[in-house]
Design a protein around this motif. Structure first.
Motif, PDB file in Angstrom:
ATOM      1  N   GLN A 250      16.616  -8.318  20.895  1.00  0.00           N
ATOM      2  CA  GLN A 250      16.783  -7.198  20.045  1.00  0.00           C
ATOM      3  C   GLN A 250      16.054  -7.778  18.435  1.00  0.00           C
ATOM      4  O   GLN A 250      15.046  -7.114  18.011  1.00  0.00           O
ATOM      5  CB  GLN A 250      18.480  -6.143  19.854  1.00  0.00           C
ATOM      6  CG  GLN A 250      18.325  -5.728  21.354  1.00  0.00           C
ATOM      7  CD  GLN A 250      19.562  -5.222  21.210  1.00  0.00           C
ATOM      8  OE1 GLN A 250      20.569  -5.971  19.994  1.00  0.00           O
ATOM      9  NE2 GLN A 250      20.244  -4.329  21.394  1.00  0.00           N
ATOM     10  N   ILE A 251      16.401  -9.209  17.870  1.00  0.00           N
ATOM     11  CA  ILE A 251      15.964  -9.482  16.389  1.00  0.00           C
ATOM     12  C   ILE A 251      14.400  -9.621  16.694  1.00  0.00           C
ATOM     13  O   ILE A 251      13.655  -9.199  16.300  1.00  0.00           O
ATOM     14  CB  ILE A 251      16.792 -10.514  16.090  1.00  0.00           C
ATOM     15  CG1 ILE A 251      18.318 -10.148  15.642  1.00  0.00           C
ATOM     16  CG2 ILE A 251      16.045 -10.783  14.944  1.00  0.00           C
ATOM     17  CD1 ILE A 251      19.216 -11.186  15.211  1.00  0.00           C
ATOM     18  N   GLY A 252      13.930 -10.606  17.942  1.00  0.00           N
ATOM     19  CA  GLY A 252      13.140 -10.652  18.386  1.00  0.00           C
ATOM     20  C   GLY A 252      11.882  -9.909  18.566  1.00  0.00           C
ATOM     21  O   GLY A 252      11.129  -9.812  18.240  1.00  0.00           O
ATOM     22  N   MET A 260      13.576 -17.064  22.606  1.00  0.00           N
ATOM     23  CA  MET A 260      13.604 -18.450  21.462  1.00  0.00           C
ATOM     24  C   MET A 260      13.636 -19.537  19.859  1.00  0.00           C
ATOM     25  O   MET A 260      14.386 -19.829  19.962  1.00  0.00           O
ATOM     26  CB  MET A 260      12.380 -20.030  22.648  1.00  0.00           C
ATOM     27  CG  MET A 260      12.746 -21.586  22.142  1.00  0.00           C
ATOM     28  SD  MET A 260      14.486 -21.818  22.237  1.00  0.00           S
ATOM     29  CE  MET A 260      14.550 -21.444  24.468  1.00  0.00           C
ATOM     30  N   HIS A 261      12.415 -18.152  19.357  1.00  0.00           N
ATOM     31  CA  HIS A 261      12.168 -18.503  18.214  1.00  0.00           C
ATOM     32  C   HIS A 261      12.752 -18.207  17.297  1.00  0.00           C
ATOM     33  O   HIS A 261      13.444 -18.602  16.253  1.00  0.00           O
ATOM     34  CB  HIS A 261      10.561 -18.045  17.887  1.00  0.00           C
ATOM     35  CG  HIS A 261      10.038 -17.789  16.431  1.00  0.00           C
ATOM     36  ND1 HIS A 261       9.942 -19.134  15.955  1.00  0.00           N
ATOM     37  CD2 HIS A 261      10.209 -17.398  15.480  1.00  0.00           C
ATOM     38  CE1 HIS A 261       9.798 -19.634  14.597  1.00  0.00           C
ATOM     39  NE2 HIS A 261       8.954 -18.139  14.816  1.00  0.00           N
ATOM     40  N   VAL A 262      13.535 -16.702  17.755  1.00  0.00           N
ATOM     41  CA  VAL A 262      14.774 -16.090  17.268  1.00  0.00           C
ATOM     42  C   VAL A 262      15.314 -17.486  17.156  1.00  0.00           C
ATOM     43  O   VAL A 262      16.723 -17.167  15.880  1.00  0.00           O
ATOM     44  CB  VAL A 262      14.996 -14.639  17.296  1.00  0.00           C
ATOM     45  CG1 VAL A 262      16.718 -14.070  17.009  1.00  0.00           C
ATOM     46  CG2 VAL A 262      14.101 -14.222  17.317  1.00  0.00           C
ATOM     47  N   THR A 267      19.699 -21.345  14.058  1.00  0.00           N
ATOM     48  CA  THR A 267      19.822 -22.414  14.063  1.00  0.00           C
ATOM     49  C   THR A 267      19.793 -22.895  12.600  1.00  0.00           C
ATOM     50  O   THR A 267      20.439 -23.165  12.100  1.00  0.00           O
ATOM     51  CB  THR A 267      19.084 -23.325  14.943  1.00  0.00           C
ATOM     52  OG1 THR A 267      19.750 -22.725  16.957  1.00  0.00           O
ATOM     53  CG2 THR A 267      20.385 -24.516  14.911  1.00  0.00           C
ATOM     54  N   ARG A 268      18.428 -23.165  12.231  1.00  0.00           N
ATOM     55  CA  ARG A 268      18.510 -23.393  10.653  1.00  0.00           C
ATOM     56  C   ARG A 268      19.024 -22.908   9.887  1.00  0.00           C
ATOM     57  O   ARG A 268      19.874 -23.744   9.133  1.00  0.00           O
ATOM     58  CB  ARG A 268      16.435 -22.815  10.895  1.00  0.00           C
ATOM     59  CG  ARG A 268      15.929 -23.396   9.575  1.00  0.00           C
ATOM     60  CD  ARG A 268      14.431 -23.724   8.996  1.00  0.00           C
ATOM     61  NE  ARG A 268      14.201 -22.070   9.305  1.00  0.00           N
ATOM     62  CZ  ARG A 268      13.650 -21.258   8.532  1.00  0.00           C
ATOM     63  NH1 ARG A 268      14.112 -21.350   7.405  1.00  0.00           N
ATOM     64  NH2 ARG A 268      13.816 -20.155   8.905  1.00  0.00           N
TER      65      ARG A 268
END
Length: 281
Positions: A250-252, A260-262, A267-268
């Protein structure tokens, strides 16, 4: 009055004495009769009515030994004395079951250590609600006796100074013993108490509970300025994920990037915040 009945068995004839009121037999007579009953136990078959009668009579006749042993702890309250006698009876029964005439020792000498040992074990296992040093446990007993003696003699509650003089202890040691006595008994959280506002309530209603959320207050205070330093997109990601509890997919969709990018962004961000939290400790 003692009568005798004869019980026929396959192998032998056993004379079993009958005692009308075993608990009222004088201690001196009980010693002599006990020898006779112990002799019967050696030849009677365990589990038979005759064996049970002999054993039960031994218990009742020697109850005076329990009262004698319990008398050593007369400084306890009347309610507790009832428990002491009951525990002492367990010791008496153990002594009867383990005594042998071949030992050539008086039953009284054999039984008293069993009775006293059972009572002391009872105190060790149940008396103190919290652990206190042994010297304070002993001081509490001495304090109870001194308090009762002075209260009877003076007709009032004795002062700390009067107690210290009678006990031959410094006043601060008497105070310490009085404080330690508070750990002797504990109250149940379900104990009913009277409340002027709520009527009858239980003790647990008036005891505060630990609020686990309070442990996070300091973390929140340390974390807030670090989140404020993030750029607008990172703050939105943190808000969407941990406040609105949106999924990564949903954020993506809101950011126009892949799940995957989200995941990598979150994580970062968490690693950065965690590092900042650890550096503030």
């Amino acid at each position: 009055m003692v009568a005798t009945t004869t019980t026929q068995t396959v192998e032998q004839t056993v004379d079993v004495p009958e005692v009308a009121e075993p608990s009222k037999v004088a201690p001196k007579d009980a010693r002599e009769l006990s020898k006779l009953f112990f002799g019967q136990l050696t030849v009677l078959e365990e589990g038979t009515p005759e064996y049970s009668y002999a054993r039960d009579t031994l218990i009742e006749m020697n109850m005076s030994l329990v009262r004698y042993a319990a008398g050593r702890f007369r400084s306890r309250g009347p309610e507790e004395m009832e428990d002491i006698v009951q525990v002492g009876m367990i010791g008496l029964i153990k002594a009867i079951d383990r005594f042998e005439l071949s030992r050539e020792v008086e039953f009284t000498s054999f039984a008293v250590p069993y009775i006293v040992g059972e009572i002391k074990r009872f105190f060790r296992d149940t008396s103190w609600a919290v652990h206190v040093p042994r010297r304070l446990q002993e001081a509490r007993t001495q304090l109870a006796r001194a308090h009762e003696e002075l209260r009877t003699r003076l007709g009032r509650t004795p002062t700390t100074k009067e107690l210290s003089e009678l006990m031959s202890l410094a006043e601060d040691e008497v105070v310490e013993a009085q404080l330690a006595a508070n750990g002797y008994k504990s109250a149940s959280l379900d104990a009913a108490i009277n409340s002027s506002e709520d009527g009858e309530a239980v003790l647990a209603n008036f005891i505060g509970d630990e609020d686990k959320a309070l442990e996070r207050v300091e973390d929140f205070h340390a974390l807030a300025p670090m989140i404020a330093e993030l750029d607008e997109r990172d703050r939105k990601i943190i808000h969407w994920r941990f406040v609105e509890e949106l999924t990564q997919a949903q954020i993506g969709q809101r950011l126009g990037v892949s799940q995957m990018h989200v995941s990598r962004l979150i994580t970062r961000l968490l690693a950065r915040l965690r590092e900042g939290m650890l550096s503030t400790e």
